[in-house]
Design a protein around this motif. Structure first.
Motif, PDB file in Angstrom:
ATOM      1  N   PRO A  28       0.828  -1.209   0.000  1.00  0.00           N
ATOM      2  CA  PRO A  28       0.000   0.000   0.000  1.00  0.00           C
ATOM      3  C   PRO A  28       0.868   1.268   0.000  1.00  0.00           C
ATOM      4  CG  PRO A  28      -0.874  -1.604   1.551  1.00  0.00           C
ATOM      5  CD  PRO A  28       0.446  -2.149   1.073  1.00  0.00           C
ATOM      6  N   GLY A  29       0.511   2.192  -0.878  1.00  0.00           N
ATOM      7  CA  GLY A  29       1.277   3.421  -0.994  1.00  0.00           C
ATOM      8  C   GLY A  29       2.557   3.271  -1.790  1.00  0.00           C
ATOM      9  N   GLY A  50       1.291   0.327  -5.575  1.00  0.00           N
ATOM     10  CA  GLY A  50       1.794  -0.855  -4.883  1.00  0.00           C
ATOM     11  C   GLY A  50       1.282  -2.171  -5.419  1.00  0.00           C
ATOM     12  N   CYS A  51       0.856  -2.205  -6.692  1.00  0.00           N
ATOM     13  CA  CYS A  51       0.377  -3.458  -7.279  1.00  0.00           C
ATOM     14  C   CYS A  51       1.529  -4.450  -7.439  1.00  0.00           C
ATOM     15  CB  CYS A  51      -0.248  -3.203  -8.644  1.00  0.00           C
ATOM     16  SG  CYS A  51      -1.865  -2.404  -8.598  1.00  0.00           S
ATOM     17  N   LEU A  52       1.169  -5.730  -7.412  1.00  0.00           N
ATOM     18  CA  LEU A  52       2.161  -6.791  -7.514  1.00  0.00           C
ATOM     19  C   LEU A  52       3.044  -6.638  -8.748  1.00  0.00           C
ATOM     20  CD1 LEU A  52       3.349  -9.489  -6.548  1.00  0.00           C
ATOM     21  CD2 LEU A  52       1.497 -10.646  -7.785  1.00  0.00           C
ATOM     22  N   GLU A  53       2.463  -6.306  -9.900  1.00  0.00           N
ATOM     23  CA  GLU A  53       3.274  -6.248 -11.109  1.00  0.00           C
ATOM     24  C   GLU A  53       4.254  -5.090 -11.108  1.00  0.00           C
ATOM     25  OE1 GLU A  53       0.709  -6.179 -14.536  1.00  0.00           O
ATOM     26  OE2 GLU A  53       1.070  -4.046 -14.842  1.00  0.00           O
ATOM     27  N   ARG A  54       4.025  -4.083 -10.258  1.00  0.00           N
ATOM     28  CA  ARG A  54       4.974  -2.974 -10.160  1.00  0.00           C
ATOM     29  C   ARG A  54       6.187  -3.332  -9.303  1.00  0.00           C
ATOM     30  NH1 ARG A  54       7.040  -0.141 -11.739  1.00  0.00           N
ATOM     31  NH2 ARG A  54       6.888   1.956 -10.879  1.00  0.00           N
ATOM     32  N   VAL A 104      10.884 -11.167  -4.793  1.00  0.00           N
ATOM     33  CA  VAL A 104      10.395 -12.478  -4.337  1.00  0.00           C
ATOM     34  C   VAL A 104       9.409 -12.314  -3.186  1.00  0.00           C
ATOM     35  CG1 VAL A 104      11.092 -14.596  -3.130  1.00  0.00           C
ATOM     36  CG2 VAL A 104      12.355 -13.824  -5.158  1.00  0.00           C
ATOM     37  N   ASP A 105       9.713 -11.432  -2.241  1.00  0.00           N
ATOM     38  CA  ASP A 105       8.809 -11.221  -1.106  1.00  0.00           C
ATOM     39  C   ASP A 105       7.462 -10.671  -1.569  1.00  0.00           C
ATOM     40  OD1 ASP A 105      10.630 -12.158   0.759  1.00  0.00           O
ATOM     41  OD2 ASP A 105      11.388 -10.169   1.272  1.00  0.00           O
ATOM     42  N   ALA A 106       7.492  -9.719  -2.495  1.00  0.00           N
ATOM     43  CA  ALA A 106       6.238  -9.177  -3.015  1.00  0.00           C
ATOM     44  C   ALA A 106       5.456 -10.260  -3.749  1.00  0.00           C
ATOM     45  CB  ALA A 106       6.527  -8.002  -3.954  1.00  0.00           C
ATOM     46  N   LEU A 107       6.151 -11.063  -4.555  1.00  0.00           N
ATOM     47  CA  LEU A 107       5.476 -12.139  -5.281  1.00  0.00           C
ATOM     48  C   LEU A 107       4.871 -13.149  -4.321  1.00  0.00           C
ATOM     49  CD1 LEU A 107       4.760 -13.512  -7.930  1.00  0.00           C
ATOM     50  CD2 LEU A 107       7.053 -14.531  -7.963  1.00  0.00           C
ATOM     51  N   ALA A 108       5.604 -13.500  -3.295  1.00  0.00           N
ATOM     52  CA  ALA A 108       5.076 -14.445  -2.305  1.00  0.00           C
ATOM     53  C   ALA A 108       3.830 -13.885  -1.628  1.00  0.00           C
ATOM     54  CB  ALA A 108       6.149 -14.762  -1.264  1.00  0.00           C
TER      55      ALA A 108
END
Length: 320
Positions: A171-172, A182-186, A230-234
């Motif tokens: 978020p943000g 803050g979307c996953l693909e970004r 990796v953390d964001a993808l997880a």
């Protein structure tokens, strides 16, 4: 020999094939999309490519294609056969199914979203074969997803099911083209990793593949960039897993080419985040860049199969 035309249209290139009912590729070819020439020229390139394939099938196999399937990016209304919007190809509300059918002599044509079509192929022919529920997530310039249930791909009520790339995981965070932040693909797409590694390394033209190689070489800057992705993808995958409870998570796209450099930390990060959920299998996609084309062939055969999905019974063979 009875066959169908399969077309996978991308932002820069098109892949096509003539496909039999058992999944064998009788003929395959590639062309540039030619988007620099404008939307109308792109459409004409697609129609002309399909017509070439029809003529090749008639000459080589003695009969025209029985149907055609085409996978395209962007927003797709598969039921009406409309390519609603594709920013990278410049079209809006394009009646592509009707245009293709007319060019091909009024044969039936199926239109599908590129990622969901690729997911269909991975589910029936690739890494999801035998899994009654799976999630296919290609990590490319962006991130999308396809939800596989009992041999079919769930489109959702409005055709947007599986858009995992627009789950907000930070978020943000950085602004996304969809309007959120803050979307996953970004944070976890190949494009996002390329951007982050170019900044961290001070090399403007560095990309995600360069980052993966630097991770393998032990570069601490690369490891930091990679772990953040990796953390964001997880986080995104665990959210999707909690909602959908698939047996298998299939990871494809360019970033998956990093192999165990991606999959080892990703499996560990997902495992750490799960509490009550069962750990899913996390596996690489099996079909590579053929998935969209093979899936388009499956869509075409489904049109011709009156009783059920008409899935091929073995993995496809590829010919030049």
């Amino acid at each position: 020999m009875r066959h169908v035309i399969a077309l996978d249209v991308g932002g820069t290139g098109m892949k096509a094939a003539l496909v039999t009912a058992d999944g064998t590729l009788l003929h395959s070819a590639r062309r540039d999309t030619g988007r620099e020439r404008g939307a109308e020229a792109v459409v004409e390139s697609i129609l002309a490519f399909a017509a070439e394939l029809r003529a090749h099938g008639e000459e080589k196999f003695g009969e025209p294609a029985a149907a055609a399937g085409v996978a395209v990016p962007g927003i797709v209304d598969a039921e009406r056969g409309i390519a609603v919007y594709a920013s990278n190809l410049g079209w809006r509300d394009l009646p592509l199914r009707a245009l293709l059918s007319a060019r091909l002599g009024e044969v039936p044509v199926a239109l599908g979203h590129d990622v969901r079509t690729g997911g269909l192929a991975e589910g029936r022919l690739g890494a999801g074969r035998g899994a009654d529920r799976f999630l296919f997530v290609p990590l490319g310039t962006g991130i999308a997803g396809a939800i596989g249930i009992d041999g079919r791909i769930e489109p959702g009520a409005h055709g947007h099911a599986g858009e995992i790339g627009h789950i907000v995981v930070r978020p943000g965070g950085p602004p996304c083209g969809c309007g959120r932040r803050g979307c996953l693909e970004r944070l976890a797409s190949a494009a996002a990793v390329s951007e982050a590694w170019a900044a961290a390394s001070g090399t403007p033209d560095a990309d995600a593949a360069d980052c993966a190689r630097a991770v393998d070489a032990g570069d601490p800057r690369a490891r930091a960039v990679w772990q953040e992705a990796v953390d964001a993808l997880a986080d995104g995958l665990v959210t999707a897993h909690t909602l959908l409870d698939p047996h298998t998570l299939i990871i494809g796209g360019g970033l998956a080419q990093a192999g165990e450099t991606l999959f080892v930390p990703l499996r560990a990060a997902v495992r750490q985040r799960l509490t009550f959920e069962q750990l899913p299998e996390i596996v690489p996609a099996a079909l590579g860049d053929r998935a969209g084309c093979l899936g388009a062939g499956l869509l075409a055969w489904d049109l011709l199969t009156a009783s059920g999905p008409g899935a091929p019974t073995h993995s496809p063979e590829v010919t030049a």
